[in-house]
Design a protein around this motif. Sequence first.
Motif, PDB file in Angstrom:
ATOM      1  N   TYR A  32       3.513  -6.934 -35.211  1.00  0.00           N
ATOM      2  CA  TYR A  32       3.366  -5.756 -36.037  1.00  0.00           C
ATOM      3  C   TYR A  32       2.183  -5.941 -36.996  1.00  0.00           C
ATOM      4  CZ  TYR A  32       8.065  -4.194 -34.709  1.00  0.00           C
ATOM      5  OH  TYR A  32       9.178  -3.765 -34.015  1.00  0.00           O
ATOM      6  N   TYR A  34       1.223  -5.182 -40.811  1.00  0.00           N
ATOM      7  CA  TYR A  34       1.778  -4.854 -42.121  1.00  0.00           C
ATOM      8  C   TYR A  34       0.644  -4.732 -43.140  1.00  0.00           C
ATOM      9  CZ  TYR A  34       6.741  -5.517 -41.157  1.00  0.00           C
ATOM     10  OH  TYR A  34       8.013  -5.367 -40.691  1.00  0.00           O
ATOM     11  N   TYR A  36       0.197  -4.713 -47.402  1.00  0.00           N
ATOM     12  CA  TYR A  36       0.692  -4.868 -48.752  1.00  0.00           C
ATOM     13  C   TYR A  36      -0.486  -4.698 -49.702  1.00  0.00           C
ATOM     14  CZ  TYR A  36       5.273  -6.846 -47.513  1.00  0.00           C
ATOM     15  OH  TYR A  36       6.559  -7.026 -47.046  1.00  0.00           O
ATOM     16  N   TYR A  46       4.829  -3.691 -50.797  1.00  0.00           N
ATOM     17  CA  TYR A  46       4.778  -3.207 -49.421  1.00  0.00           C
ATOM     18  C   TYR A  46       4.242  -1.781 -49.387  1.00  0.00           C
ATOM     19  CZ  TYR A  46       6.741  -1.084 -45.166  1.00  0.00           C
ATOM     20  OH  TYR A  46       6.917  -0.384 -44.002  1.00  0.00           O
ATOM     21  N   ALA A  93       7.361 -10.120 -34.052  1.00  0.00           N
ATOM     22  CA  ALA A  93       8.708  -9.539 -34.113  1.00  0.00           C
ATOM     23  C   ALA A  93       9.767 -10.614 -34.257  1.00  0.00           C
ATOM     24  CB  ALA A  93       8.972  -8.699 -32.873  1.00  0.00           C
ATOM     25  N   ASN A  95       9.341 -13.355 -35.816  1.00  0.00           N
ATOM     26  CA  ASN A  95       9.031 -14.134 -37.010  1.00  0.00           C
ATOM     27  C   ASN A  95      10.227 -14.233 -37.940  1.00  0.00           C
ATOM     28  OD1 ASN A  95       7.995 -14.080 -39.995  1.00  0.00           O
ATOM     29  ND2 ASN A  95       6.288 -14.890 -38.816  1.00  0.00           N
ATOM     30  N   THR A  96      10.297 -15.309 -38.675  1.00  0.00           N
ATOM     31  CA  THR A  96      11.394 -15.491 -39.626  1.00  0.00           C
ATOM     32  C   THR A  96      11.259 -14.602 -40.850  1.00  0.00           C
ATOM     33  OG1 THR A  96      10.163 -17.258 -40.702  1.00  0.00           O
ATOM     34  CG2 THR A  96      11.703 -17.904 -38.960  1.00  0.00           C
TER      35      THR A  96
ATOM     36  N   TYR B  33      12.292 -15.672 -50.883  1.00  0.00           N
ATOM     37  CA  TYR B  33      11.063 -16.420 -50.648  1.00  0.00           C
ATOM     38  C   TYR B  33      10.458 -16.855 -51.984  1.00  0.00           C
ATOM     39  CZ  TYR B  33      11.300 -13.281 -46.506  1.00  0.00           C
ATOM     40  OH  TYR B  33      11.687 -12.549 -45.413  1.00  0.00           O
ATOM     41  N   LEU B  45       3.374 -19.039 -48.775  1.00  0.00           N
ATOM     42  CA  LEU B  45       4.814 -19.293 -48.766  1.00  0.00           C
ATOM     43  C   LEU B  45       5.098 -20.770 -48.996  1.00  0.00           C
ATOM     44  CD1 LEU B  45       7.684 -18.109 -48.198  1.00  0.00           C
ATOM     45  CD2 LEU B  45       7.408 -18.968 -45.869  1.00  0.00           C
ATOM     46  N   GLN B  48      11.544 -20.542 -47.816  1.00  0.00           N
ATOM     47  CA  GLN B  48      12.298 -19.336 -47.506  1.00  0.00           C
ATOM     48  C   GLN B  48      13.763 -19.705 -47.310  1.00  0.00           C
ATOM     49  OE1 GLN B  48      11.013 -17.260 -43.959  1.00  0.00           O
ATOM     50  NE2 GLN B  48      12.923 -16.106 -43.798  1.00  0.00           N
ATOM     51  N   ALA B  98      15.477 -10.508 -42.296  1.00  0.00           N
ATOM     52  CA  ALA B  98      14.203 -11.124 -41.938  1.00  0.00           C
ATOM     53  C   ALA B  98      14.078 -11.151 -40.426  1.00  0.00           C
ATOM     54  CB  ALA B  98      14.119 -12.531 -42.496  1.00  0.00           C
ATOM     55  N   GLY B  99      12.841 -11.020 -39.980  1.00  0.00           N
ATOM     56  CA  GLY B  99      12.592 -11.129 -38.552  1.00  0.00           C
ATOM     57  C   GLY B  99      12.678  -9.804 -37.829  1.00  0.00           C
ATOM     58  N   TRP B 100      12.296  -9.817 -36.570  1.00  0.00           N
ATOM     59  CA  TRP B 100      12.365  -8.669 -35.680  1.00  0.00           C
ATOM     60  C   TRP B 100      11.650  -7.442 -36.243  1.00  0.00           C
ATOM     61  CZ3 TRP B 100      13.128 -10.340 -31.151  1.00  0.00           C
ATOM     62  CH2 TRP B 100      13.899 -11.492 -30.985  1.00  0.00           C
ATOM     63  N   GLY B 101      10.483  -7.695 -36.844  1.00  0.00           N
ATOM     64  CA  GLY B 101       9.631  -6.605 -37.308  1.00  0.00           C
ATOM     65  C   GLY B 101      10.096  -5.930 -38.577  1.00  0.00           C
ATOM     66  N   ILE B 102      11.226  -6.356 -39.102  1.00  0.00           N
ATOM     67  CA  ILE B 102      11.691  -5.744 -40.347  1.00  0.00           C
ATOM     68  C   ILE B 102      11.327  -6.701 -41.461  1.00  0.00           C
ATOM     69  CG2 ILE B 102      13.691  -4.896 -41.608  1.00  0.00           C
ATOM     70  CD1 ILE B 102      15.086  -4.617 -38.849  1.00  0.00           C
ATOM     71  N   ASN B 103      10.304  -6.392 -42.193  1.00  0.00           N
ATOM     72  CA  ASN B 103       9.803  -7.390 -43.120  1.00  0.00           C
ATOM     73  C   ASN B 103       9.280  -6.775 -44.397  1.00  0.00           C
ATOM     74  OD1 ASN B 103       9.209  -9.842 -44.106  1.00  0.00           O
ATOM     75  ND2 ASN B 103       7.637 -10.346 -42.624  1.00  0.00           N
ATOM     76  N   GLU B 104      10.029  -5.842 -44.970  1.00  0.00           N
ATOM     77  CA  GLU B 104       9.628  -5.313 -46.261  1.00  0.00           C
ATOM     78  C   GLU B 104      10.152  -6.254 -47.335  1.00  0.00           C
ATOM     79  OE1 GLU B 104      10.815  -1.328 -47.091  1.00  0.00           O
ATOM     80  OE2 GLU B 104       9.946  -1.357 -49.118  1.00  0.00           O
ATOM     81  N   GLN B 105       9.240  -6.979 -47.917  1.00  0.00           N
ATOM     82  CA  GLN B 105       9.607  -7.909 -48.979  1.00  0.00           C
ATOM     83  C   GLN B 105       9.319  -7.269 -50.324  1.00  0.00           C
ATOM     84  OE1 GLN B 105       8.046 -11.890 -48.467  1.00  0.00           O
ATOM     85  NE2 GLN B 105       8.371 -11.831 -46.255  1.00  0.00           N
ATOM     86  N   PHE B 107       8.663  -8.059 -54.222  1.00  0.00           N
ATOM     87  CA  PHE B 107       8.192  -9.168 -55.039  1.00  0.00           C
ATOM     88  C   PHE B 107       8.529  -8.959 -56.510  1.00  0.00           C
ATOM     89  CE2 PHE B 107       5.490 -11.867 -52.355  1.00  0.00           C
ATOM     90  CZ  PHE B 107       5.440 -11.099 -51.194  1.00  0.00           C
ATOM     91  N   GLY B 108       8.793 -10.080 -57.166  1.00  0.00           N
ATOM     92  CA  GLY B 108       8.928 -10.065 -58.612  1.00  0.00           C
ATOM     93  C   GLY B 108       7.559 -10.118 -59.272  1.00  0.00           C
TER      94      GLY B 108
END
Lengths: 111, 116
Positions: A32, A34, A36, A46, A93, A95-96, B33, B45, B48, B98-105, B107-108
């Motif tokens: 993907y 992304y 930010y 994001y 996809a 990825n951790t 993270y 990083l 995690q 986390a993972g599988w393309g879902i990665n909206e993090q 941040f503080g």
Amino acid sequence: DAKTTQPPSMDCAEGRAANLPCNHSTISGNEYVYWYRQIHSQGPQYITHGLKNNETNEMASLIITEDRKSSTLILPHATLRDTAVYYCIVVAASNTGKLIFGQGTTLQVKP
Amino acid sequence: EAGVAQSPRYKIIEKRQSVAFWCNPISGHATLYWYQQILGQGPKLLIQFQNNGVVDDSQLPKDRFSAERLKGVDSTLKIQPAKLEDSAVYLCASSLVAGWGINEQFFGPGTRLTVL
């Protein structure tokens, strides 16, 4: 994860569209794109992400080329508050969740 | 919805001293993270967590840095002893999954550490 290349800096006039390019020529099918951004003295925020199709939300539009080797983030009407460092990141996809940030593009919106 | 909280916001110490940073993630976020951001560079990083287990600590200098996430919620990052090159902003982020393309993090605001 694929490496990305972005211009180090760009200027944009307030009220005009800001087009931020990103090259990811080694991207693979399950990765993907992304985006930010990081406003000065704040944590990254994001913006959007996409796989193949273009994406639009209230902040920006993401245009991914058909071969997926590059993309463009478009801020349709840039304001002074959009001045920030913009990061384009490619994430697999499987990825951790790890984000590998490059240097990004510093966008300066000018009045 | 409350964001990611970090404290302190700023810390100045002398080299060889120890320091600890605290992070409270968004409620319900399983993944946490810690990133290090040196001036002029993008965040890197360090470690995690998924709930209270470590997923990735490959970039954590384990001879001086340690981190824990008790009960899968709050987390602390410690440096002991600090070196001059540890001067940076330490960012905490959390995500729902986390993972599988879902990665909206999320941040503080970060903790700015200056080592003298």
